[in-house]
Design a protein around this motif. Structure first.
Motif, mmCIF file in Angstrom:
data_model
loop_
_atom_site.group_PDB
_atom_site.id
_atom_site.type_symbol
_atom_site.label_atom_id
_atom_site.label_comp_id
_atom_site.label_asym_id
_atom_site.label_seq_id
_atom_site.Cartn_x
_atom_site.Cartn_y
_atom_site.Cartn_z
ATOM 1 N N ALA A 1 0.823 -1.215 0.000
ATOM 2 C CA ALA A 1 0.000 0.000 0.000
ATOM 3 C C ALA A 1 0.857 1.264 0.000
ATOM 4 O O ALA A 1 0.546 2.247 -0.677
ATOM 5 C CB ALA A 1 -0.937 0.000 1.209
ATOM 6 N N LEU B 1 -3.077 -0.545 -5.310
ATOM 7 C CA LEU B 1 -3.504 -0.097 -3.987
ATOM 8 C C LEU B 1 -4.706 -0.911 -3.522
ATOM 9 O O LEU B 1 -4.788 -1.305 -2.346
ATOM 10 C CB LEU B 1 -3.849 1.395 -4.024
ATOM 11 C CG LEU B 1 -4.237 2.033 -2.687
ATOM 12 C CD1 LEU B 1 -3.100 1.924 -1.680
ATOM 13 C CD2 LEU B 1 -4.621 3.502 -2.887
ATOM 14 N N ALA C 1 -4.022 6.749 2.446
ATOM 15 C CA ALA C 1 -4.621 6.760 1.107
ATOM 16 C C ALA C 1 -5.389 8.061 0.861
ATOM 17 O O ALA C 1 -5.364 8.599 -0.250
ATOM 18 C CB ALA C 1 -5.544 5.552 0.940
#
Length: 230
Positions: free
Chosen positions: A6, A15, A137
């Protein structure tokens, strides 16, 4: 492995794969022991993350249909060529996906029910790592793909409500693991707040707090487990 991928990947599909790798492992860990409470909360955790994964795949498909790529470096330029409304919708969809995994307001409800039922060492690992991947993220997508020239009112509102709800939820608990779980929600708000300012100082503060939170919150859950055992 999932966490490492990630942080290292350069495209949205990888991802997604990294999220699935770490989530599949977490599905097993969160139900380790097989008690009724663990299975019940584990099923909630699984269903919520399956919904998030479905939305993530949908978002990736829409991004690819609109731009012809899922490479983040390529998307930086190509997102500017699509209609503004479509770019905003894609940004909001990704924010919802990552927001579920980060446990921001109003997508946090799974966390206080799932974490306390797992064994203390597992909860400590979850507290330190899982939600931080969602925050990472959000930071990466919002700064790279959907940057703002100044503070983002939506993210500021989400951050403030996340902080407030987390603290109020912690006050209402009498179990140490549930108190710490609601504290995670509140502290996610602080991280999102640093992003929402869209300044170098704000991002630096958010990243520093993420690193600090990983160490401290993991330690607190381990201490909570020791208290519970004794």
């Amino acid at each position: 492995a999932g966490l490492s991928l990630a942080f290292l990947t350069g495209d949205l599909f990888n991802l997604f794969v990294s999220f699935e790798v770490l989530l599949i492992a977490s599905y097993v860990l969160i139900t380790l022991g097989g008690t009724r409470a663990q299975v019940r909360s584990g099923m909630t955790y699984i269903v919520i993350n399956l919904v998030a994964s479905t939305l993530f795949v949908t978002a990736i498909a829409l991004v690819y249909a609109a731009t012809g790529t899922v490479n983040m470096a390529d998307l930086v330029g190509k997102l500017d060529t699509i209609p503004g409304g479509l770019a905003t919708a894609l940004g909001l969809l990704l924010l919802v996906v990552f927001g579920i995994k980060a446990a921001i307001f109003t997508l946090f409800f799974w966390l206080p029910d799932s974490y306390p039922t797992a064994p203390s060492p597992i909860t400590a690992v979850f507290a330190g790592l899982l939600t931080k991947v969602g925050v990472y993220a959000i930071i990466r997508s919002q700064t790279l793909l959907f940057p703002h020239d100044g503070p983002d009112p939506l993210l500021l509102t989400i951050a403030a409500l996340t902080m407030l709800v987390g603290v109020l939820g912690a006050i209402a608990q009498n179990d140490i693991k549930r108190i710490l779980s609601f504290h995670i929600v509140s502290q996610i708000g602080y991280m999102i707040l640093g992003l929402a300012f869209f300044t170098i100082a704000g991002l630096a503060g958010a990243i520093l707090y993420i690193v600090h939170h990983i160490i401290v919150k993991t330690s607190l859950f381990l201490v909570g487990g020791m208290v519970e055992e004794t």
